[in-house]
Design a protein around this motif. Structure first.
Motif, PDB file in Angstrom:
ATOM      1  N   ARG A  64       0.830  -1.208   0.000  1.00 25.46           N
ATOM      2  CA  ARG A  64       0.000   0.000   0.000  1.00 25.46           C
ATOM      3  C   ARG A  64       0.866   1.261   0.000  1.00 25.46           C
ATOM      4  NH1 ARG A  64      -2.391   1.258   4.091  1.00 25.46           N
ATOM      5  NH2 ARG A  64      -1.471  -0.139   5.655  1.00 25.46           N
ATOM      6  N   PHE A  65       2.131   1.093   0.342  1.00 25.23           N
ATOM      7  CA  PHE A  65       3.059   2.217   0.443  1.00 25.23           C
ATOM      8  C   PHE A  65       3.937   2.265  -0.803  1.00 25.23           C
ATOM      9  CE2 PHE A  65       2.832   3.679   4.912  1.00 25.23           C
ATOM     10  CZ  PHE A  65       1.973   2.721   5.417  1.00 25.23           C
ATOM     11  N   PHE A  66       4.093   3.468  -1.341  1.00 29.95           N
ATOM     12  CA  PHE A  66       4.921   3.651  -2.525  1.00 29.95           C
ATOM     13  C   PHE A  66       5.508   5.053  -2.475  1.00 29.95           C
ATOM     14  CE2 PHE A  66       6.378   2.284  -6.509  1.00 29.95           C
ATOM     15  CZ  PHE A  66       6.305   3.326  -7.410  1.00 29.95           C
ATOM     16  N   ALA A  67       6.709   5.232  -2.990  1.00 30.71           N
ATOM     17  CA  ALA A  67       7.322   6.557  -3.008  1.00 30.71           C
ATOM     18  C   ALA A  67       8.001   6.779  -4.343  1.00 30.71           C
ATOM     19  CB  ALA A  67       8.328   6.719  -1.870  1.00 30.71           C
ATOM     20  N   VAL A  68       8.001   8.044  -4.778  1.00 36.26           N
ATOM     21  CA  VAL A  68       8.628   8.410  -6.045  1.00 36.26           C
ATOM     22  C   VAL A  68       9.470   9.653  -5.850  1.00 36.26           C
ATOM     23  CG1 VAL A  68       6.823   7.368  -7.459  1.00 36.26           C
ATOM     24  CG2 VAL A  68       6.620   9.767  -6.768  1.00 36.26           C
ATOM     25  N   ARG A  69      10.404   9.812  -6.769  1.00 35.84           N
ATOM     26  CA  ARG A  69      11.253  11.013  -6.801  1.00 35.84           C
ATOM     27  C   ARG A  69      11.660  11.232  -8.254  1.00 35.84           C
ATOM     28  NH1 ARG A  69      17.170  12.013  -4.024  1.00 35.84           N
ATOM     29  NH2 ARG A  69      16.914  14.248  -3.626  1.00 35.84           N
ATOM     30  N   PRO A  70      10.719  11.611  -9.091  1.00 35.54           N
ATOM     31  CA  PRO A  70      10.906  11.548 -10.543  1.00 35.54           C
ATOM     32  C   PRO A  70      12.030  12.412 -11.100  1.00 35.54           C
ATOM     33  CG  PRO A  70       8.885  12.723  -9.968  1.00 35.54           C
ATOM     34  CD  PRO A  70       9.392  12.103  -8.708  1.00 35.54           C
ATOM     35  N   GLU A  71      12.322  13.537 -10.454  1.00 34.26           N
ATOM     36  CA  GLU A  71      13.350  14.430 -10.993  1.00 34.26           C
ATOM     37  C   GLU A  71      14.553  14.526 -10.068  1.00 34.26           C
ATOM     38  OE1 GLU A  71      11.401  18.093 -11.906  1.00 34.26           O
ATOM     39  OE2 GLU A  71      10.104  17.180 -13.421  1.00 34.26           O
ATOM     40  N   GLY A  72      14.608  13.657  -9.101  1.00 37.36           N
ATOM     41  CA  GLY A  72      15.772  13.639  -8.217  1.00 37.36           C
ATOM     42  C   GLY A  72      15.788  14.727  -7.170  1.00 37.36           C
ATOM     43  N   SER A  73      14.640  15.398  -6.991  1.00 32.55           N
ATOM     44  CA  SER A  73      14.567  16.439  -5.968  1.00 32.55           C
ATOM     45  C   SER A  73      13.395  16.134  -5.040  1.00 32.55           C
ATOM     46  CB  SER A  73      14.442  17.813  -6.605  1.00 32.55           C
ATOM     47  OG  SER A  73      14.335  18.814  -5.606  1.00 32.55           O
ATOM     48  N   VAL A  74      12.216  16.697  -5.348  1.00 35.82           N
ATOM     49  CA  VAL A  74      11.022  16.476  -4.526  1.00 35.82           C
ATOM     50  C   VAL A  74      10.637  14.999  -4.548  1.00 35.82           C
ATOM     51  CG1 VAL A  74       8.554  16.966  -4.388  1.00 35.82           C
ATOM     52  CG2 VAL A  74      10.178  18.812  -4.856  1.00 35.82           C
ATOM     53  N   SER A  75      10.181  14.527  -3.390  1.00 31.95           N
ATOM     54  CA  SER A  75       9.700  13.149  -3.298  1.00 31.95           C
ATOM     55  C   SER A  75       8.288  13.141  -2.737  1.00 31.95           C
ATOM     56  CB  SER A  75      10.611  12.322  -2.398  1.00 31.95           C
ATOM     57  OG  SER A  75      10.114  11.007  -2.236  1.00 31.95           O
ATOM     58  N   THR A  76       7.511  12.160  -3.167  1.00 31.93           N
ATOM     59  CA  THR A  76       6.157  11.976  -2.659  1.00 31.93           C
ATOM     60  C   THR A  76       6.005  10.564  -2.129  1.00 31.93           C
ATOM     61  OG1 THR A  76       5.318  13.503  -4.341  1.00 31.93           O
ATOM     62  CG2 THR A  76       3.701  12.140  -3.205  1.00 31.93           C
ATOM     63  N   LEU A  77       5.530  10.468  -0.904  1.00 39.58           N
ATOM     64  CA  LEU A  77       5.186   9.171  -0.312  1.00 39.58           C
ATOM     65  C   LEU A  77       3.681   8.987  -0.468  1.00 39.58           C
ATOM     66  CD1 LEU A  77       6.074   6.675   1.396  1.00 39.58           C
ATOM     67  CD2 LEU A  77       5.523   8.031   3.431  1.00 39.58           C
ATOM     68  N   LYS A  78       3.303   7.858  -1.053  1.00 37.51           N
ATOM     69  CA  LYS A  78       1.889   7.619  -1.356  1.00 37.51           C
ATOM     70  C   LYS A  78       1.411   6.422  -0.551  1.00 37.51           C
ATOM     71  CE  LYS A  78       2.861   9.221  -6.032  1.00 37.51           C
ATOM     72  NZ  LYS A  78       2.424   9.199  -7.447  1.00 37.51           N
ATOM     73  N   ILE A  79       0.276   6.571   0.090  1.00 37.56           N
ATOM     74  CA  ILE A  79      -0.306   5.473   0.874  1.00 37.56           C
ATOM     75  C   ILE A  79      -1.718   5.226   0.367  1.00 37.56           C
ATOM     76  CG2 ILE A  79      -0.742   4.549   3.163  1.00 37.56           C
ATOM     77  CD1 ILE A  79       1.051   6.760   4.307  1.00 37.56           C
ATOM     78  N   GLN A  80      -1.951   4.011  -0.094  1.00 34.52           N
ATOM     79  CA  GLN A  80      -3.281   3.642  -0.590  1.00 34.52           C
ATOM     80  C   GLN A  80      -4.064   2.942   0.518  1.00 34.52           C
ATOM     81  OE1 GLN A  80      -1.918   1.089  -3.811  1.00 34.52           O
ATOM     82  NE2 GLN A  80      -2.428   2.662  -5.307  1.00 34.52           N
ATOM     83  N   ARG A  81      -5.394   3.058   0.419  1.00 37.43           N
ATOM     84  CA  ARG A  81      -6.289   2.323   1.330  1.00 37.43           C
ATOM     85  C   ARG A  81      -5.787   2.431   2.772  1.00 37.43           C
ATOM     86  NH1 ARG A  81      -4.695  -0.899  -2.576  1.00 37.43           N
ATOM     87  NH2 ARG A  81      -3.681  -2.383  -1.171  1.00 37.43           N
ATOM     88  N   THR A  82      -5.680   3.650   3.250  1.00 33.55           N
ATOM     89  CA  THR A  82      -5.099   3.886   4.569  1.00 33.55           C
ATOM     90  C   THR A  82      -5.831   3.107   5.657  1.00 33.55           C
ATOM     91  OG1 THR A  82      -6.432   5.898   4.723  1.00 33.55           O
ATOM     92  CG2 THR A  82      -4.118   6.155   4.108  1.00 33.55           C
ATOM     93  N   GLU A  83      -5.048   2.714   6.655  1.00 39.09           N
ATOM     94  CA  GLU A  83      -5.568   1.999   7.819  1.00 39.09           C
ATOM     95  C   GLU A  83      -5.221   2.795   9.080  1.00 39.09           C
ATOM     96  OE1 GLU A  83      -3.791  -1.854   7.702  1.00 39.09           O
ATOM     97  OE2 GLU A  83      -4.770  -2.409   5.814  1.00 39.09           O
ATOM     98  N   ARG A  84      -5.958   2.529  10.147  1.00 40.34           N
ATOM     99  CA  ARG A  84      -5.723   3.280  11.387  1.00 40.34           C
ATOM    100  C   ARG A  84      -4.285   3.094  11.877  1.00 40.34           C
ATOM    101  NH1 ARG A  84     -11.121   1.592  12.221  1.00 40.34           N
ATOM    102  NH2 ARG A  84     -12.522   3.376  11.923  1.00 40.34           N
ATOM    103  N   GLY A  85      -3.717   1.949  11.626  1.00 40.14           N
ATOM    104  CA  GLY A  85      -2.341   1.681  12.028  1.00 40.14           C
ATOM    105  C   GLY A  85      -1.298   2.484  11.269  1.00 40.14           C
ATOM    106  N   ASP A  86      -1.717   3.168  10.207  1.00 37.88           N
ATOM    107  CA  ASP A  86      -0.781   4.016   9.460  1.00 37.88           C
ATOM    108  C   ASP A  86      -0.578   5.363  10.153  1.00 37.88           C
ATOM    109  OD1 ASP A  86      -2.285   3.000   6.295  1.00 37.88           O
ATOM    110  OD2 ASP A  86      -0.740   2.014   7.527  1.00 37.88           O
ATOM    111  N   SER A  87      -1.388   5.655  11.150  1.00 36.61           N
ATOM    112  CA  SER A  87      -1.274   6.931  11.860  1.00 36.61           C
ATOM    113  C   SER A  87       0.097   7.030  12.516  1.00 36.61           C
ATOM    114  CB  SER A  87      -2.374   7.055  12.927  1.00 36.61           C
ATOM    115  OG  SER A  87      -3.654   7.066  12.328  1.00 36.61           O
TER     116      SER A  87
END
Lengths: 115, 110
Positions: A64-87
């Motif tokens: 469910r967790f994925f991260a990208v950094r397409p241009e080698g600078s800014v990064s985005t952490l993506k979480i799908q179908r979040t669960e309470r334990g992700d808090s």
């Protein structure tokens, strides 16, 4: 900016929703790390990038967790179908280059609350 | 399994006291040991240690590493209320990962 910045500072979402957390590293830093910190615990490694590629994603807890950094600078952490334990607080850190002999500079974190 | 253990978990002292925080580790492929101070959210770097027996010092803070006994200590002398924070120990491993302990929460009361 002078330091690592993260947005948003706080994110409240409902169970099952998708969230994106953003990290702007210090300009020129090629290494970028994501950590998760639960209450009363130390930061837990998730993934690190050297440039655009994920050099080590062994800390991501599941697909469910994925991260990208397409241009080698800014990064985005993506979480799908979040669960309470992700808090947790999600911390980003950058370093001039990756390596265990290099200091990491941390951002202020994003506090994620999943209801 | 890699392990970093910090002690004590929490500590309350009076201003002017001296404190010693401990970090012991059992890891494969040790490369470095780092100390951070975490007041709100962002940990801020204090020291990096790679060699045994060489003290690092910054003002009232100092730290030393023992690679034979696998531990490090962080000393703070003449504590001030501004030293109140969580102090994190992290071990740098081969492969560029850092493994953190759970931290020591220090409270300095006037």
């Amino acid at each position: 900016g002078a330091g690592v910045s993260q947005t948003p500072s706080n994110k409240v979402t409902e169970k099952g929703k998708y969230v994106e957390l953003r990290c702007d590293p210090i300009s020129g830093h090629t290494a970028l790390y994501w950590y998760r910190q639960s209450l009363g615990q130390g930061p837990e490694f998730l993934i690190y990038f050297q440039g655009t590629g994920a050099a080590d994603d062994s800390g991501l807890p599941n697909d469910r967790f994925f991260a990208v950094r397409p241009e080698g600078s800014v990064s985005t952490l993506k979480i799908q179908r979040t669960e309470r334990g992700d808090s947790a607080v999600y911390l980003c850190a950058s370093s001039p280059i990756a390596g265990s002999y290099n200091e990491q500079f941390f951002g202020p974190g994003t506090r994620l609350t999943v209801l | 399994e890699d392990k970093v253990v910090q002690s004590p978990l929490s500590l309350v002292v009076h201003e002017g006291d001296t404190v010693t925080l401990n970090c012991s580790y059992e890891v494969t492929n040790f490369r470095s040991l780092l100390w951070y101070k975490q007041e709100k959210k962002a940990p801020t770097f204090l020291f990096m240690l790679t060699s045994s027996g060489i003290e690092k010092k910054s003002g009232r803070l100092s730290s030393i590493l023992d690679k034979k006994e696998l531990f490090s200590i962080l000393n703070i002398t003449a504590t001030q209320t501004g030293d109140s924070a969580v102090y994190l120990c992290a071990v740098g491993l081969n492969g560029n990962q850092f493994y953190f302990g759970t931290g020591t929460s220090l409270t300095v009361i006037p």
